[in-house]
Write a protein that holds these residues in place. Structure first.
Motif, PDB file in Angstrom:
ATOM      1  N   ALA A 148     -84.660   4.429  45.235  1.00 35.88           N
ATOM      2  CA  ALA A 148     -85.177   4.498  46.600  1.00 35.88           C
ATOM      3  C   ALA A 148     -86.458   5.322  46.658  1.00 35.88           C
ATOM      4  O   ALA A 148     -87.320   5.084  47.517  1.00 35.88           O
ATOM      5  CB  ALA A 148     -84.125   5.098  47.524  1.00 35.88           C
ATOM      6  N   ILE A 149     -86.624   6.259  45.731  1.00 29.24           N
ATOM      7  CA  ILE A 149     -87.799   7.137  45.761  1.00 29.24           C
ATOM      8  C   ILE A 149     -89.066   6.396  45.339  1.00 29.24           C
ATOM      9  O   ILE A 149     -90.038   6.352  46.107  1.00 29.24           O
ATOM     10  CB  ILE A 149     -87.556   8.380  44.877  1.00 29.24           C
ATOM     11  N   PRO A 150     -89.108   5.767  44.141  1.00 24.61           N
ATOM     12  CA  PRO A 150     -90.336   5.046  43.787  1.00 24.61           C
ATOM     13  C   PRO A 150     -90.607   3.822  44.657  1.00 24.61           C
ATOM     14  O   PRO A 150     -91.761   3.497  44.929  1.00 24.61           O
ATOM     15  CB  PRO A 150     -90.101   4.654  42.323  1.00 24.61           C
ATOM     16  N   SER A 151     -89.548   3.129  45.103  1.00 28.81           N
ATOM     17  CA  SER A 151     -89.768   1.918  45.897  1.00 28.81           C
ATOM     18  C   SER A 151     -90.293   2.221  47.297  1.00 28.81           C
ATOM     19  O   SER A 151     -90.977   1.398  47.904  1.00 28.81           O
ATOM     20  CB  SER A 151     -88.479   1.096  45.994  1.00 28.81           C
ATOM     21  N   ARG A 152     -90.017   3.423  47.806  1.00 29.67           N
ATOM     22  CA  ARG A 152     -90.482   3.798  49.138  1.00 29.67           C
ATOM     23  C   ARG A 152     -91.791   4.586  49.099  1.00 29.67           C
ATOM     24  O   ARG A 152     -92.631   4.468  49.987  1.00 29.67           O
ATOM     25  CB  ARG A 152     -89.419   4.616  49.870  1.00 29.67           C
ATOM     26  N   PHE A 153     -91.962   5.404  48.026  1.00 29.59           N
ATOM     27  CA  PHE A 153     -93.102   6.323  48.001  1.00 29.59           C
ATOM     28  C   PHE A 153     -94.009   6.132  46.782  1.00 29.59           C
ATOM     29  O   PHE A 153     -95.013   6.824  46.651  1.00 29.59           O
ATOM     30  CB  PHE A 153     -92.591   7.775  48.035  1.00 29.59           C
ATOM     31  N   ASN A 154     -93.642   5.216  45.879  1.00 28.11           N
ATOM     32  CA  ASN A 154     -94.393   4.954  44.642  1.00 28.11           C
ATOM     33  C   ASN A 154     -94.493   6.196  43.755  1.00 28.11           C
ATOM     34  O   ASN A 154     -95.398   6.323  42.925  1.00 28.11           O
ATOM     35  CB  ASN A 154     -95.792   4.407  44.931  1.00 28.11           C
ATOM     36  N   ILE A 155     -93.582   7.130  43.924  1.00 26.28           N
ATOM     37  CA  ILE A 155     -93.510   8.308  43.056  1.00 26.28           C
ATOM     38  C   ILE A 155     -92.722   7.938  41.809  1.00 26.28           C
ATOM     39  O   ILE A 155     -91.640   7.368  41.890  1.00 26.28           O
ATOM     40  CB  ILE A 155     -92.826   9.476  43.793  1.00 26.28           C
ATOM     41  N   GLY A 156     -93.279   8.247  40.646  1.00 29.50           N
ATOM     42  CA  GLY A 156     -92.607   7.924  39.393  1.00 29.50           C
ATOM     43  C   GLY A 156     -92.818   6.498  38.922  1.00 29.50           C
ATOM     44  O   GLY A 156     -92.065   5.991  38.087  1.00 29.50           O
ATOM     45  N   ALA A 157     -93.871   5.842  39.430  1.00 28.94           N
ATOM     46  CA  ALA A 157     -94.114   4.445  39.070  1.00 28.94           C
ATOM     47  C   ALA A 157     -94.328   4.268  37.580  1.00 28.94           C
ATOM     48  O   ALA A 157     -93.820   3.322  36.974  1.00 28.94           O
ATOM     49  CB  ALA A 157     -95.328   3.914  39.842  1.00 28.94           C
ATOM     50  N   THR A 158     -95.079   5.174  36.958  1.00 22.10           N
ATOM     51  CA  THR A 158     -95.340   5.066  35.512  1.00 22.10           C
ATOM     52  C   THR A 158     -94.043   5.105  34.723  1.00 22.10           C
ATOM     53  O   THR A 158     -93.841   4.327  33.787  1.00 22.10           O
ATOM     54  CB  THR A 158     -96.270   6.204  35.052  1.00 22.10           C
ATOM     55  N   THR A 159     -93.138   6.002  35.104  1.00 19.75           N
ATOM     56  CA  THR A 159     -91.856   6.117  34.408  1.00 19.75           C
ATOM     57  C   THR A 159     -91.033   4.839  34.558  1.00 19.75           C
ATOM     58  O   THR A 159     -90.430   4.357  33.591  1.00 19.75           O
ATOM     59  CB  THR A 159     -91.058   7.316  34.959  1.00 19.75           C
ATOM     60  N   VAL A 160     -91.004   4.287  35.765  1.00 17.95           N
ATOM     61  CA  VAL A 160     -90.239   3.054  35.996  1.00 17.95           C
ATOM     62  C   VAL A 160     -90.763   1.930  35.114  1.00 17.95           C
ATOM     63  O   VAL A 160     -89.986   1.203  34.469  1.00 17.95           O
ATOM     64  CB  VAL A 160     -90.299   2.646  37.483  1.00 17.95           C
TER      65      VAL A 160
END
Length: 258
Positions: free
Chosen positions: A239-251
């Motif tokens: 929910a965190i990267p999909s809503r805020f794009n935080i951690g996109a590189t890790t995903v």
């Protein structure tokens, strides 16, 4: 919305759903943005060709080898995936992204390649909360040699034309020609589920990454309890990267890892 992962996998059929609400294919002419995207397909094609010229004419092998008729025959390049922007590939496709960003509710964009004389095996998608769309970019032939089947209906891709379908239904793609097939694969939220965009994207991501966990830790796949724990934990995390794009590189590193 319906989610295909877990105990519901395979239950989205013509016998269990209303095909008036969840048809195999949707009509592209019902959507105002379709004409604008189709009118610019050559811009997208040219940007893809620039990428291919720098990368030996091919995209990146998709991780789901169990879905392929031959090893590495299905290849892809993600730009945006369930609301997570790729930190690097988007920079190589500024014109393509500008075109797709104008579509209301667009949550995913990627290029998809099927090698000659190969196919993607029948499978169920993640959810019915989206319109899954294909824009033909380099289509070698039409049916019966190259095409796409959803449920009991088959259609040909065409260069510069969009197909829209319900990804939750059983579907398959095949390219029985001597040339590769390229399309843009993109997702648009259905209006009735637009207010749940964040949870839909996070849940779809959780299902895909759970399948990666299965590859790395086979014992998890053997246990329904462990799978459910991992899946539910990932729904919360994604929910965190999909809503805020935080951690996109890790995903994206997780998705690309063997």
């Amino acid at each position: 919305p319906y989610f295909g992962f877990g105990r519901y996998q395979g239950h989205f059929t013509a016998e269990t759903v209303d095909l008036n609400e969840d048809p195999y294919f949707f009509e592209p002419s019902d959507f105002e943005w379709v004409e604008e995207v189709e009118s610019q397909w050559e811009v997208i094609r040219d940007e893809l060709q620039e990428y291919l010229d720098k990368h030996d004419g091919s995209l990146i092998p998709y991780f789901g080898e169990h879905l392929m008729s031959s090893k590495k025959c299905w290849r892809a390049l993600g730009l945006k995936f369930w609301n997570i922007y790729h930190p690097f590939t988007t920079l190589e496709f500024p014109k393509t992204m500008a075109i797709f960003e104008k579509i209301p509710g667009m949550v995913s964009v990627s290029f998809s390649q099927i090698l000659p004389q190969s196919s993607i095996k029948p499978h169920y998608g993640d959810t019915n909360a989206n319109f899954r769309c294909h824009l033909g970019i380099d289509i070698p032939e039409s049916l019966p040699n190259c095409g796409f089947t959803v449920g009991t209906e088959s259609k040909s891709w065409e260069n510069g034309k969009i197909l829209m379908f319900c990804d939750a239904h059983l579907h398959t793609a095949f390219n029985n020609t001597d040339k590769p097939r390229f399309i843009v694969n993109f997702d648009v939220m259905r209006p009735e589920f637009a207010n749940r965009e964040g949870s839909v994207c996070g849940t779809a991501l959780a299902a895909i990454i759970t399948q990666k966990v299965w590859l790395w830790f086979p014992f998890v796949k053997k246990s329904k309890l462990l799978t459910r724990i991992v899946y539910n934990l990932l729904i919360f995390i994604m929910a965190i990267p999909s809503r805020f794009n935080i951690g996109a590189t890790t995903v994206y590193k997780v998705l690309a890892a063997d």
